[in-house]
Design a protein around this motif. Structure first.
Motif, PDB file in Angstrom:
ATOM      1  N   HIS A  96       5.493 -10.545  -0.177  1.00 35.11           N
ATOM      2  CA  HIS A  96       6.759  -9.886  -0.526  1.00 35.11           C
ATOM      3  C   HIS A  96       6.752  -9.294  -1.934  1.00 35.11           C
ATOM      4  O   HIS A  96       7.596  -8.447  -2.247  1.00 35.11           O
ATOM      5  N   ILE A  97       5.804  -9.696  -2.797  1.00 35.09           N
ATOM      6  CA  ILE A  97       5.769  -9.085  -4.132  1.00 35.09           C
ATOM      7  C   ILE A  97       4.508  -8.235  -4.334  1.00 35.09           C
ATOM      8  O   ILE A  97       4.153  -7.882  -5.456  1.00 35.09           O
ATOM      9  N   ARG A  98       3.848  -7.896  -3.232  1.00 40.41           N
ATOM     10  CA  ARG A  98       2.708  -6.985  -3.339  1.00 40.41           C
ATOM     11  C   ARG A  98       3.188  -5.537  -3.399  1.00 40.41           C
ATOM     12  O   ARG A  98       4.251  -5.193  -2.867  1.00 40.41           O
ATOM     13  N   ASN A  99       2.382  -4.705  -4.009  1.00 45.02           N
ATOM     14  CA  ASN A  99       2.681  -3.275  -4.072  1.00 45.02           C
ATOM     15  C   ASN A  99       2.380  -2.627  -2.713  1.00 45.02           C
ATOM     16  O   ASN A  99       1.402  -2.966  -2.068  1.00 45.02           O
TER      17      ASN A  99
ATOM     18  N   LYS B 193       2.566  -0.941   4.111  1.00 42.29           N
ATOM     19  CA  LYS B 193       3.909  -1.291   4.580  1.00 42.29           C
ATOM     20  C   LYS B 193       3.848  -1.878   5.985  1.00 42.29           C
ATOM     21  O   LYS B 193       4.574  -2.836   6.297  1.00 42.29           O
ATOM     22  N   ASP B 194       2.961  -1.316   6.835  1.00 42.07           N
ATOM     23  CA  ASP B 194       2.791  -1.854   8.184  1.00 42.07           C
ATOM     24  C   ASP B 194       2.239  -3.271   8.163  1.00 42.07           C
ATOM     25  O   ASP B 194       2.443  -4.045   9.103  1.00 42.07           O
ATOM     26  N   MET B 195       1.520  -3.596   7.081  1.00 39.85           N
ATOM     27  CA  MET B 195       0.959  -4.942   6.930  1.00 39.85           C
ATOM     28  C   MET B 195       1.935  -5.887   6.229  1.00 39.85           C
ATOM     29  O   MET B 195       1.573  -6.982   5.823  1.00 39.85           O
ATOM     30  N   ASN B 196       3.190  -5.438   6.091  1.00 41.94           N
ATOM     31  CA  ASN B 196       4.277  -6.236   5.514  1.00 41.94           C
ATOM     32  C   ASN B 196       4.174  -6.430   4.005  1.00 41.94           C
ATOM     33  O   ASN B 196       4.791  -7.328   3.443  1.00 41.94           O
ATOM     34  N   TYR B 197       3.379  -5.570   3.346  1.00 42.90           N
ATOM     35  CA  TYR B 197       3.353  -5.621   1.886  1.00 42.90           C
ATOM     36  C   TYR B 197       4.750  -5.267   1.371  1.00 42.90           C
ATOM     37  O   TYR B 197       5.324  -4.238   1.741  1.00 42.90           O
ATOM     38  N   GLY B 198       5.300  -6.086   0.535  1.00 42.39           N
ATOM     39  CA  GLY B 198       6.607  -5.835  -0.066  1.00 42.39           C
ATOM     40  C   GLY B 198       7.779  -6.216   0.804  1.00 42.39           C
ATOM     41  O   GLY B 198       8.934  -6.136   0.361  1.00 42.39           O
TER      42      GLY B 198
END
Length: 425
Positions: A356-359, A366-371
């Protein structure tokens, strides 16, 4: 006669005390020497750790022309003269002691010769080379860090000297106690051996030589001899490190009178103004930190100012900063916090950054749920919303403990109001 430290200087890597990370079997520097492929290099380490000795061993082992200069007493003219000599030689080594004392023009004079391979430069410094060596020269040198000798190494040096030195062998020496010798030396082999010789010769008159007279080395004897020989401040000698230690500890102990006295000792001894200012800058964070954030600002301004002003006026600036830092509230919470965090890094290794705090600059990320699930603090009341920022393996860990002072008590209250009992401030 040469002092004991010179008489006992090793000529082979096998005889060198300590520094096995550099010269032990399979180490990078030893391999380079064995392959006759040494780069230009800078040895960074405390006094008496073997910087000059290793340089001499390299030249002796490889049978290379060896030139030595001291940055304290040499100028551009001396550098150029050595370079001209080196042009007539093959693979000449130029060893420069205290290279951090060379100014930019002196270092620039070395640069071309190093680039063209006219000389192989070996510099020795007790200061961080990234502060004092110009980037163009530093980028062409391999930096090797030397460690202070440990107690085992120092005791070995003492016994080795009693058994092998031609002068000391004339006495019957009983090393009954070694703690004082080791403590005073501070890991400095040169200081240790020279003090040892002084103690032996002070205790044993020449009439005892070869006559079976016994010299018993005790801590009391060493302290008595050492105290009698304490001299004025010498920026090139052992007092340099003792007095800067007294200076720092006086500021840390909130004693402006003692701090200014030790400052005056350094000033009268002609100490490098940047050396003093840099120590004040470090102390402002290490020993004061958030107890008084203005301390770092003043120390940084002091560093800038003394570089512009120079001697003798800069002593006023140093005095002002010293008194301010000594009179300031103290805290080492920043020091302990980074120490605790570093220990966690070493213990747990490279833990993954929580998703949730990855860029997430790309669609794939985004598809990998980054952020995903990140709460933007400014979108919440008081610009705060509780969420976990640490890896799950160490979630909830506390590294920062506010100090017992007015400013950090305010930090404690603020953090507790936000995090409630999570960090138990």
């Amino acid at each position: 006669m040469a002092p004991l430290s010179e008489r006992m200087r090793p000529t082979k890597l096998e005889d060198l005390a300590g520094q096995q990370h550099l010269v032990g079997k399979g180490s990078i520097l030893r391999t380079a020497i064995e392959n006759n492929n040494i780069p230009s290099m800078i040895f960074w380490g405390p006094p008496g750790s073997g910087k000059t000795t290793i340089a001499n061993i390299i030249a002796h082992t490889l049978n290379l022309p060896f030139h030595q200069l001291s940055a304290i007493s040499s100028g551009v003219k001396d550098v150029r003269e050595v370079i001209e000599k080196a042009r007539q030689e093959i693979n000449a080594i130029l060893f420069i002691d205290e290279i951090h004392r060379f100014n930019k023009s002196q270092q620039d004079a070395l640069l071309g010769a190093v680039e063209k391979g006219i000389i192989t430069l070996i510099g020795a410094t007790t200061e961080n080379p990234s502060f004092e060596v110009i980037s163009a020269l530093l980028s062409r040198c391999q930096v090797y860090v030397l460690k202070p000798l440990d107690e085992k190494d120092l005791v070995h040096l003492l016994h080795n000297a009693t058994e092998k030195d031609e002068v000391l062998k004339q006495y019957k020496i009983d090393l009954k106690e070694t703690a004082a010798l080791i403590n005073i030396s501070g890991g400095d082999a040169r200081k240790l051996l020279n003090l040892f010789e002084l103690v032996v010769t002070a205790k044993a008159p020449s009439s005892l030589k070869g006559a079976g007279g016994e010299v018993v080395i005790t801590d009391e004897l060493v302290m008595n001899v050492a105290q009698k020989r304490i001299a004025l401040y010498d920026k090139q000698g052992e007092q340099h490190y003792d007095i800067i230690s007294a200076f720092i500890k006086s500021i840390r102990g909130s004693d402006p009178n003692a701090a200014v006295y030790w400052l005056a000792r350094m000033i009268e001894g002609g100490e490098d103004v940047k050396f003093i200012a840099r120590r004040l800058l470090i102390l402002a964070s290490e020993d004061i930190g958030n107890a008084n954030p203005n301390a770092l600002l003043l120390a940084n301004a002091t560093f800038d100012a003394v570089n512009k002003i120079g001697w003798p006026e800069s002593q006023l600036i140093l005095s002002q900063c010293t008194i301010y830092l000594a009179s300031s509230p103290k805290s080492n919470s920043a020091t302990t916090a980074i120490g605790a965090a570093s220990s966690a890094v070493k213990q747990y290794g490279d833990l993954s950054v929580p998703l949730h705090i990855r860029n997430a600059p790309t669609r794939l990320m985004k598809d990998m749920n980054y952020g995903k699930g990140y709460k933007y603090s400014h979108s919440y009341e008081g610009n705060f919303e509780e969420q976990e920022y640490l890896p799950k393996e160490i979630a909830g860990s506390k590294f920062f403990e506010p100090g017992q002072n007015a400013r950090e008590e305010e930090l404690r209250k603020y953090l507790k109001s936000k995090w409630k009992n999570k960090y138990d401030y």
